[in-house]
Scaffold this motif. Structure first.
Motif, PDB file in Angstrom:
ATOM      1  N   VAL A 144     -17.702   6.030  -1.629  1.00 10.22           N
ATOM      2  CA  VAL A 144     -16.722   4.941  -1.627  1.00 10.22           C
ATOM      3  C   VAL A 144     -16.890   4.054  -2.855  1.00 10.22           C
ATOM      4  O   VAL A 144     -15.920   3.667  -3.499  1.00 10.22           O
ATOM      5  N   GLY A 145     -18.133   3.731  -3.209  1.00  7.75           N
ATOM      6  CA  GLY A 145     -18.372   2.831  -4.330  1.00  7.75           C
ATOM      7  C   GLY A 145     -18.078   1.393  -3.965  1.00  7.75           C
ATOM      8  O   GLY A 145     -18.198   0.987  -2.800  1.00  7.75           O
ATOM      9  N   ASN A 146     -17.643   0.621  -4.944  1.00  9.53           N
ATOM     10  CA  ASN A 146     -17.340  -0.789  -4.752  1.00  9.53           C
ATOM     11  C   ASN A 146     -15.832  -1.013  -4.671  1.00  9.53           C
ATOM     12  O   ASN A 146     -15.037  -0.186  -5.134  1.00  9.53           O
ATOM     13  N   CYS A 147     -15.445  -2.121  -4.105  1.00  7.73           N
ATOM     14  CA  CYS A 147     -14.013  -2.416  -3.962  1.00  7.73           C
ATOM     15  C   CYS A 147     -13.409  -2.831  -5.298  1.00  7.73           C
ATOM     16  O   CYS A 147     -14.082  -3.437  -6.145  1.00  7.73           O
ATOM     17  N   LEU A 148     -12.145  -2.491  -5.494  1.00  4.15           N
ATOM     18  CA  LEU A 148     -11.369  -2.931  -6.653  1.00  4.15           C
ATOM     19  C   LEU A 148     -10.341  -3.977  -6.261  1.00  4.15           C
ATOM     20  O   LEU A 148      -9.745  -4.627  -7.131  1.00  4.15           O
ATOM     21  N   GLU A 149     -10.110  -4.133  -4.965  1.00  3.02           N
ATOM     22  CA  GLU A 149      -9.138  -5.078  -4.436  1.00  3.02           C
ATOM     23  C   GLU A 149      -9.485  -5.331  -2.977  1.00  3.02           C
ATOM     24  O   GLU A 149     -10.305  -4.622  -2.391  1.00  3.02           O
ATOM     25  N   PHE A 195     -13.316  -0.644   7.300  1.00  7.00           N
ATOM     26  CA  PHE A 195     -13.572  -0.244   5.917  1.00  7.00           C
ATOM     27  C   PHE A 195     -15.022  -0.534   5.538  1.00  7.00           C
ATOM     28  O   PHE A 195     -15.652   0.245   4.818  1.00  7.00           O
ATOM     29  N   LEU A 196     -15.552  -1.646   6.014  1.00  7.58           N
ATOM     30  CA  LEU A 196     -16.951  -1.968   5.762  1.00  7.58           C
ATOM     31  C   LEU A 196     -17.860  -0.932   6.417  1.00  7.58           C
ATOM     32  O   LEU A 196     -18.833  -0.459   5.813  1.00  7.58           O
ATOM     33  N   THR A 197     -17.544  -0.556   7.649  1.00  2.00           N
ATOM     34  CA  THR A 197     -18.336   0.449   8.358  1.00  2.00           C
ATOM     35  C   THR A 197     -18.361   1.769   7.594  1.00  2.00           C
ATOM     36  O   THR A 197     -19.414   2.387   7.403  1.00  2.00           O
ATOM     37  N   LEU A 198     -17.180   2.214   7.138  1.00  2.00           N
ATOM     38  CA  LEU A 198     -17.097   3.490   6.429  1.00  2.00           C
ATOM     39  C   LEU A 198     -17.818   3.417   5.084  1.00  2.00           C
ATOM     40  O   LEU A 198     -18.496   4.376   4.674  1.00  2.00           O
ATOM     41  N   GLN A 199     -17.699   2.294   4.391  1.00  2.00           N
ATOM     42  CA  GLN A 199     -18.379   2.133   3.108  1.00  2.00           C
ATOM     43  C   GLN A 199     -19.894   2.200   3.288  1.00  2.00           C
ATOM     44  O   GLN A 199     -20.604   2.767   2.454  1.00  2.00           O
ATOM     45  N   GLN A 200     -20.374   1.658   4.378  1.00  2.00           N
ATOM     46  CA  GLN A 200     -21.816   1.691   4.634  1.00  2.00           C
ATOM     47  C   GLN A 200     -22.287   3.088   5.036  1.00  2.00           C
ATOM     48  O   GLN A 200     -23.445   3.436   4.825  1.00  2.00           O
ATOM     49  N   MET A 201     -21.386   3.908   5.581  1.00  2.00           N
ATOM     50  CA  MET A 201     -21.742   5.266   5.978  1.00  2.00           C
ATOM     51  C   MET A 201     -21.836   6.212   4.771  1.00  2.00           C
ATOM     52  O   MET A 201     -22.692   7.097   4.728  1.00  2.00           O
ATOM     53  N   ILE A 202     -20.931   6.041   3.790  1.00  2.00           N
ATOM     54  CA  ILE A 202     -20.913   6.909   2.602  1.00  2.00           C
ATOM     55  C   ILE A 202     -20.781   6.048   1.337  1.00  2.00           C
ATOM     56  O   ILE A 202     -19.795   6.163   0.597  1.00  2.00           O
ATOM     57  N   PRO A 203     -21.748   5.199   1.072  1.00  3.50           N
ATOM     58  CA  PRO A 203     -21.625   4.239  -0.035  1.00  3.50           C
ATOM     59  C   PRO A 203     -21.490   4.884  -1.404  1.00  3.50           C
ATOM     60  O   PRO A 203     -20.775   4.354  -2.267  1.00  3.50           O
ATOM     61  N   THR A 204     -22.153   6.022  -1.628  1.00  8.16           N
ATOM     62  CA  THR A 204     -22.071   6.643  -2.951  1.00  8.16           C
ATOM     63  C   THR A 204     -20.697   7.236  -3.220  1.00  8.16           C
ATOM     64  O   THR A 204     -20.278   7.345  -4.374  1.00  8.16           O
TER      65      THR A 204
END
Length: 292
Positions: free
Chosen positions: A219-224, A208-217
């Motif tokens: 995914v955004g920030n985590c809610l949980e 999940f961290l890898t994917l968030q770093q690939m498309i950060p805009t």
């Protein structure tokens, strides 16, 4: 001192309308067009237009994604069959509160629809959904309420589950449609800083961290923090942009904003519609395959 405006949430019967799906490509997100159509209804009654509020849009998206993920269609977290309809963090008023809105000083309501117009009948989808709501008194009351000044809407595909005894499969390409209405001085509250909140309460790890770093805009920030489905072993994590998913069956990590899906698969990161599948993905529902 000004008296608080009474909170009004219309818990209404859902509108379930599913038609046989023809072979037609899915349309793009039509939530803005839906809001415009609802404002035409208000104009016909001499009412001011509702202003699209990004906080209400976010709440609508999160509400729709939750229903998709948990396979039920209801204003209540426990489903309409639960007479207590207990309030949880995903319900309308808690979600408005988490979006920085003072719910003790707003009037708020929610319209829901479940149909396959948007995936299969895109040219008629907005008009038909609007007509369904306007033909239903509780939905119409929300649309034409003088108490509301703002709106947010989301259209999220694809729902699977059982509603009113009817089994709804992915092949029907049924969308959850959510419209959130609000008005009153509580709307003047500032939007929350999700970045600050998420840094102290949740985080991304591994795939999940890898994917968030690939498309950060996107995914955004985590809610949980990452959650696990005990039935199928999948991992899920809600974000400000949508939902991260790790599927145990194929070991791919994916993110969906409710309409598009990004899959980090055997050929790297690839994007498709929720109503499609890649040739290398499992496809038991026989959804259209993305051309290679």
């Amino acid at each position: 001192m000004r008296n608080p405006i009474r909170v009004t949430v219309f818990v209404i019967f859902m509108l379930l309308n599913l038609l046989p799906p023809p072979t037609i490509a899915a349309a793009g997100d039509q939530s803005a067009a839906l809001i415009s159509s609802l404002n035409q209804d208000r104009a016909a009654q001499g009412l001011p237009a509702l202003t699209q509020d990004p906080r209400l849009t976010q709440v609508a998206q999160e509400r729709a994604s939750y229903l998709i993920t948990h396979h039920f269609f209801s204003h209540c977290t426990g489903g309409e069959s639960d007479p207590a309809c207990p309030v949880s963090s995903i319900d309308l008023l808690p979600k408005l509160t988490s979006a920085g809105i003072n719910v003790t000083q707003v009037a708020a309501g929610e319209d829901l629809a479940l149909n396959n117009y948007f995936a299969n009948y895109p040219q008629e989808a907005v008009a038909q959904t609007n007509q369904d709501w306007m033909n239903s008194l509780p939905h119409r009351s929300n649309i034409l309420s003088k108490a509301y000044s703002s709106i947010g809407a989301a259209i999220v595909c694809c729902f699977t589950g059982v509603v009113n005894g009817q089994s709804i499969t992915a092949s029907l390409q049924a969308s959850i449609v959510v419209a959130v209405f609000a008005g009153g001085p509580g709307l003047s509250s500032p939007a929350p800083s999700f970045a600050n909140d998420s840094q102290t309460s949740c985080h991304f790890v591994l795939g999940f961290l890898t994917l968030q770093q690939m498309i950060p805009t996107h995914v955004g920030n985590c809610l949980e923090n990452e959650q696990h489905n005990s039935l199928n072993g999948d991992a899920l994590q809600q974000t400000t942009g949508g939902l991260l998913v790790w599927r145990k069956a194929d070991n791919w990590t994916a993110f969906t904003d409710g309409y598009h899906t990004w899959v980090n698969g055997p050929y790297g990161l690839m994007e498709r519609l929720n109503t499609q599948r890649f040739p290398w993905e499992a496809n038991p529902q026989g959804l259209p395959v993305v051309p290679s």
